[in-house]
Scaffold this motif. Sequence first.
Motif, PDB file in Angstrom:
ATOM      1  N   GLU A 106       0.820  -1.213   0.000  1.00 49.68           N
ATOM      2  CA  GLU A 106       0.000   0.000   0.000  1.00 49.68           C
ATOM      3  C   GLU A 106       0.851   1.259   0.000  1.00 49.68           C
ATOM      4  O   GLU A 106       0.504   2.253  -0.643  1.00 49.68           O
ATOM      5  CB  GLU A 106      -0.932  -0.028   1.217  1.00 49.68           C
ATOM      6  CG  GLU A 106      -2.110   0.946   1.121  1.00 49.68           C
ATOM      7  CD  GLU A 106      -1.741   2.352   1.587  1.00 49.68           C
ATOM      8  OE1 GLU A 106      -2.460   3.306   1.203  1.00 49.68           O
ATOM      9  OE2 GLU A 106      -0.756   2.499   2.322  1.00 49.68           O
ATOM     10  N   TRP A 107       2.009   1.227   0.695  1.00 52.54           N
ATOM     11  CA  TRP A 107       2.864   2.409   0.715  1.00 52.54           C
ATOM     12  C   TRP A 107       3.395   2.732  -0.676  1.00 52.54           C
ATOM     13  O   TRP A 107       3.573   3.898  -1.041  1.00 52.54           O
ATOM     14  CB  TRP A 107       4.039   2.231   1.690  1.00 52.54           C
ATOM     15  CG  TRP A 107       4.953   1.085   1.389  1.00 52.54           C
ATOM     16  CD1 TRP A 107       4.901  -0.162   1.931  1.00 52.54           C
ATOM     17  CD2 TRP A 107       6.052   1.069   0.469  1.00 52.54           C
ATOM     18  NE1 TRP A 107       5.887  -0.960   1.418  1.00 52.54           N
ATOM     19  CE2 TRP A 107       6.627  -0.240   0.515  1.00 52.54           C
ATOM     20  CE3 TRP A 107       6.618   2.015  -0.386  1.00 52.54           C
ATOM     21  CZ2 TRP A 107       7.716  -0.603  -0.263  1.00 52.54           C
ATOM     22  CZ3 TRP A 107       7.716   1.644  -1.164  1.00 52.54           C
ATOM     23  CH2 TRP A 107       8.250   0.359  -1.101  1.00 52.54           C
ATOM     24  N   SER A 228       8.328  11.674   4.491  1.00 52.15           N
ATOM     25  CA  SER A 228       7.703  10.957   3.374  1.00 52.15           C
ATOM     26  C   SER A 228       7.571   9.472   3.702  1.00 52.15           C
ATOM     27  O   SER A 228       6.597   8.823   3.319  1.00 52.15           O
ATOM     28  CB  SER A 228       8.513  11.148   2.091  1.00 52.15           C
ATOM     29  OG  SER A 228       9.778  10.516   2.177  1.00 52.15           O
ATOM     30  N   PHE A 229       8.557   8.925   4.431  1.00 51.90           N
ATOM     31  CA  PHE A 229       8.481   7.520   4.849  1.00 51.90           C
ATOM     32  C   PHE A 229       7.310   7.299   5.798  1.00 51.90           C
ATOM     33  O   PHE A 229       6.539   6.352   5.644  1.00 51.90           O
ATOM     34  CB  PHE A 229       9.792   7.108   5.529  1.00 51.90           C
ATOM     35  CG  PHE A 229       9.720   5.763   6.195  1.00 51.90           C
ATOM     36  CD1 PHE A 229       9.769   4.600   5.454  1.00 51.90           C
ATOM     37  CD2 PHE A 229       9.569   5.657   7.574  1.00 51.90           C
ATOM     38  CE1 PHE A 229       9.691   3.352   6.071  1.00 51.90           C
ATOM     39  CE2 PHE A 229       9.488   4.427   8.198  1.00 51.90           C
ATOM     40  CZ  PHE A 229       9.547   3.264   7.444  1.00 51.90           C
ATOM     41  N   LEU A 230       7.163   8.205   6.786  1.00 55.50           N
ATOM     42  CA  LEU A 230       6.075   8.062   7.759  1.00 55.50           C
ATOM     43  C   LEU A 230       4.719   8.173   7.075  1.00 55.50           C
ATOM     44  O   LEU A 230       3.786   7.421   7.386  1.00 55.50           O
ATOM     45  CB  LEU A 230       6.212   9.128   8.849  1.00 55.50           C
ATOM     46  CG  LEU A 230       7.365   8.927   9.850  1.00 55.50           C
ATOM     47  CD1 LEU A 230       7.500  10.139  10.751  1.00 55.50           C
ATOM     48  CD2 LEU A 230       7.143   7.668  10.680  1.00 55.50           C
ATOM     49  N   LEU A 237      -1.027   9.187   9.274  1.00 56.31           N
ATOM     50  CA  LEU A 237      -0.158  10.366   9.381  1.00 56.31           C
ATOM     51  C   LEU A 237      -0.079  11.163   8.074  1.00 56.31           C
ATOM     52  O   LEU A 237       0.728  12.073   7.960  1.00 56.31           O
ATOM     53  CB  LEU A 237       1.254   9.931   9.796  1.00 56.31           C
ATOM     54  CG  LEU A 237       1.378   9.212  11.149  1.00 56.31           C
ATOM     55  CD1 LEU A 237       2.834   8.843  11.416  1.00 56.31           C
ATOM     56  CD2 LEU A 237       0.847  10.103  12.283  1.00 56.31           C
ATOM     57  N   ARG A 238      -0.925  10.846   7.114  1.00 61.27           N
ATOM     58  CA  ARG A 238      -0.809  11.504   5.812  1.00 61.27           C
ATOM     59  C   ARG A 238      -1.318  12.942   5.802  1.00 61.27           C
ATOM     60  O   ARG A 238      -1.174  13.640   4.807  1.00 61.27           O
ATOM     61  CB  ARG A 238      -1.520  10.660   4.733  1.00 61.27           C
ATOM     62  CG  ARG A 238      -0.728   9.420   4.423  1.00 61.27           C
ATOM     63  CD  ARG A 238      -1.370   8.481   3.444  1.00 61.27           C
ATOM     64  NE  ARG A 238      -0.563   7.254   3.353  1.00 61.27           N
ATOM     65  CZ  ARG A 238      -0.958   6.136   2.781  1.00 61.27           C
ATOM     66  NH1 ARG A 238      -2.160   6.058   2.226  1.00 61.27           N
ATOM     67  NH2 ARG A 238      -0.169   5.080   2.756  1.00 61.27           N
ATOM     68  N   TRP A 239      -1.886  13.357   6.915  1.00 59.65           N
ATOM     69  CA  TRP A 239      -2.299  14.753   7.045  1.00 59.65           C
ATOM     70  C   TRP A 239      -1.099  15.652   7.337  1.00 59.65           C
ATOM     71  O   TRP A 239      -1.180  16.874   7.169  1.00 59.65           O
ATOM     72  CB  TRP A 239      -3.325  14.893   8.176  1.00 59.65           C
ATOM     73  CG  TRP A 239      -2.803  14.429   9.518  1.00 59.65           C
ATOM     74  CD1 TRP A 239      -2.863  13.174  10.028  1.00 59.65           C
ATOM     75  CD2 TRP A 239      -2.100  15.222  10.485  1.00 59.65           C
ATOM     76  NE1 TRP A 239      -2.257  13.119  11.258  1.00 59.65           N
ATOM     77  CE2 TRP A 239      -1.780  14.357  11.570  1.00 59.65           C
ATOM     78  CE3 TRP A 239      -1.725  16.551  10.549  1.00 59.65           C
ATOM     79  CZ2 TRP A 239      -1.093  14.807  12.693  1.00 59.65           C
ATOM     80  CZ3 TRP A 239      -1.040  17.000  11.668  1.00 59.65           C
ATOM     81  CH2 TRP A 239      -0.736  16.129  12.731  1.00 59.65           C
ATOM     82  N   LEU A 240       0.025  15.065   7.744  1.00 56.04           N
ATOM     83  CA  LEU A 240       1.197  15.876   8.068  1.00 56.04           C
ATOM     84  C   LEU A 240       1.708  16.577   6.814  1.00 56.04           C
ATOM     85  O   LEU A 240       1.921  15.932   5.778  1.00 56.04           O
ATOM     86  CB  LEU A 240       2.309  14.995   8.656  1.00 56.04           C
ATOM     87  CG  LEU A 240       2.028  14.381  10.032  1.00 56.04           C
ATOM     88  CD1 LEU A 240       3.134  13.384  10.399  1.00 56.04           C
ATOM     89  CD2 LEU A 240       1.944  15.475  11.091  1.00 56.04           C
ATOM     90  N   VAL A 244       7.335  20.245   0.210  1.00 56.11           N
ATOM     91  CA  VAL A 244       7.168  20.099  -1.237  1.00 56.11           C
ATOM     92  C   VAL A 244       5.698  20.055  -1.643  1.00 56.11           C
ATOM     93  O   VAL A 244       5.394  20.098  -2.834  1.00 56.11           O
ATOM     94  CB  VAL A 244       7.863  18.813  -1.749  1.00 56.11           C
ATOM     95  CG1 VAL A 244       9.339  18.871  -1.473  1.00 56.11           C
ATOM     96  CG2 VAL A 244       7.242  17.571  -1.124  1.00 56.11           C
ATOM     97  N   ASP A 245       4.791  19.975  -0.688  1.00 55.82           N
ATOM     98  CA  ASP A 245       3.382  19.757  -1.024  1.00 55.82           C
ATOM     99  C   ASP A 245       2.819  20.845  -1.938  1.00 55.82           C
ATOM    100  O   ASP A 245       2.071  20.551  -2.871  1.00 55.82           O
ATOM    101  CB  ASP A 245       2.536  19.665   0.252  1.00 55.82           C
ATOM    102  CG  ASP A 245       2.692  18.299   0.934  1.00 55.82           C
ATOM    103  OD1 ASP A 245       3.324  17.420   0.328  1.00 55.82           O
ATOM    104  OD2 ASP A 245       2.190  18.135   2.049  1.00 55.82           O
ATOM    105  N   SER A 246       3.137  22.118  -1.684  1.00 54.76           N
ATOM    106  CA  SER A 246       2.556  23.203  -2.473  1.00 54.76           C
ATOM    107  C   SER A 246       3.058  23.159  -3.915  1.00 54.76           C
ATOM    108  O   SER A 246       2.277  23.279  -4.865  1.00 54.76           O
ATOM    109  CB  SER A 246       2.882  24.558  -1.838  1.00 54.76           C
ATOM    110  OG  SER A 246       4.280  24.730  -1.718  1.00 54.76           O
ATOM    111  N   SER A 247       4.377  22.962  -4.119  1.00 53.57           N
ATOM    112  CA  SER A 247       4.913  22.897  -5.487  1.00 53.57           C
ATOM    113  C   SER A 247       4.427  21.635  -6.195  1.00 53.57           C
ATOM    114  O   SER A 247       4.175  21.644  -7.402  1.00 53.57           O
ATOM    115  CB  SER A 247       6.441  22.931  -5.465  1.00 53.57           C
ATOM    116  OG  SER A 247       6.958  21.820  -4.752  1.00 53.57           O
ATOM    117  N   LEU A 248       4.280  20.556  -5.423  1.00 53.82           N
ATOM    118  CA  LEU A 248       3.768  19.318  -6.002  1.00 53.82           C
ATOM    119  C   LEU A 248       2.328  19.494  -6.458  1.00 53.82           C
ATOM    120  O   LEU A 248       1.928  19.008  -7.515  1.00 53.82           O
ATOM    121  CB  LEU A 248       3.868  18.196  -4.961  1.00 53.82           C
ATOM    122  CG  LEU A 248       3.664  16.772  -5.455  1.00 53.82           C
ATOM    123  CD1 LEU A 248       4.736  16.388  -6.462  1.00 53.82           C
ATOM    124  CD2 LEU A 248       3.664  15.803  -4.290  1.00 53.82           C
TER     125      LEU A 248
END
Length: 538
Positions: A106-107, A228-230, A237-240, A244-248
Amino acid sequence: MGLPSLLVASLVAALLAYWSFKVAHFFYDYWNSPVRRLPGPPSASFVYGHEKEVDEGGTALIARWVEKYGPTMRLQSFIGMNKLYTADLKALNHIMMNSYTYQKPEWLTYRMEEVVGKGILSVEGDTHKRQRKVMNPAFSASQIRELSDIFVEKSLDLRDIWEAEIRKQGGVGIIDVNHWLYRATLDIIGLAGFNYEFNALSGGEKTGALHRAFGKVLENLVKFTPLSFLRAAFPALRWLPERVDSSLKVSRGIMDDIGRQLIATGKQAIHHSSKTEQNSLQSKDLLTVLLRSNMATDIPEDERMSEDEVNAQIFSFMAAGQETSSTATVWALYALMKAPDVQKKLRNELLQVPSDSPSADELNALPYLDAVIRECLRLHTPLPLTFRISAKDDVLPLSTPVRDTSGKTHESIHIQKGQMITIPIIPIHEEKTIWGEDSLEFRPERWERVPEAANAIPGAWGNTMAFFGGPRACIGYRFALLEMKALLFALIRAFELEPAGPVEDIGKKLFIVYRPFLKSDPEAGTQLPLKVRLYQEA
């Protein structure tokens, strides 16, 4: 204690209880796993397990372990997790054919979905089966033959660019073949995949938005950070947020916008075609054929792909069709550079074709070209290993029994739900018990008489696992093979390849796929400079 404080305390207690349960469950599975009792090398690190050793030692290290512990053994992953490694062909066939039981972790699908969306590369189970059914017409043998003109045209463009550069350098030039094959295959997948002109070979301006955006999200896929590993390992924990999130998000937005424009253009062409003359549509690209298949009246509504799913296939085409094809062809040129006799024999066969622009049938009728590509994909498969995780308990059959650490012999292994499994690809291609003592040698002639043991390899094509196998086999393998044939046809007819420096200076580094680099200049990144001279026919 006030009500808010009580609620916070209750929430913290619930989370602690949940994580305590997960940790306890992990160690319970660890101590009771049958895999834990299999033979295997000692781990150098509880934190990293064997991961660093395999990364540094590669397939040669795995081969030594297999020789010592057998084809089925226990390896350790991060924080002491047991990972099953098996090169047993009966076991591998079982895993590949039971794709509902053995799925991508899944990861991994989460990380891939960040790049391509919910496309055929990242979905599992019924969703994958439904998408593949709609996509099959786009990848049929007859449809791929229709694309051969694009493959040949772009291959000739690349040949002409190299020839001009070599003439500038006096008839012999140093060419970074990796750089140019990347550009050529980008142009090919743009036109053949979704009728989009990147102009990568010509250096046109249109290489900009889509290519840069896709490159940005692809870079994010392979970038490893603790966060990114977590996020990948723990869905909770994907809400963390990551920096890079904004540029991505911007890059994903550009990709989605261009993808929807391509879909709208394709649909418009199909509607226009249906209103005029039947079968008048000229577009042969994969996206148009896919759209036409998805709009067919015999497809039930609940089996059609949504626009988001169709959009995701565009970037699945780019990820799988460009990255792997360019790398595979680069390694083919590397292998031919190291084997001048093979290169000469291949050139002699190619020169028998009277035209510079062969048809698909002419390319497929060249036996030594086919053998060269088979041997290149055997020894230089872009993807060395892959992984699966069991979605439920299962029994894995073995052709070679394994003796556990207590001395008990097993002809099968009980697999618990959640068990991680390493599937070797290059190690199978290098196995001496299958290919003989010369298994590490580049010898296309071996394909004139395929070893009997190789018939048991559970791959989709050519007695190899280059395109995997079973229901998850690469849907685009015909595309990749014909593309490679067109590129090698154009280049080997026109040029002679020689080393540009010490051959031992060329190394392989895993970056999604195995890419070449110079050990003397690792900071320069991916490259493969070769000495290329114009072929002068006697």
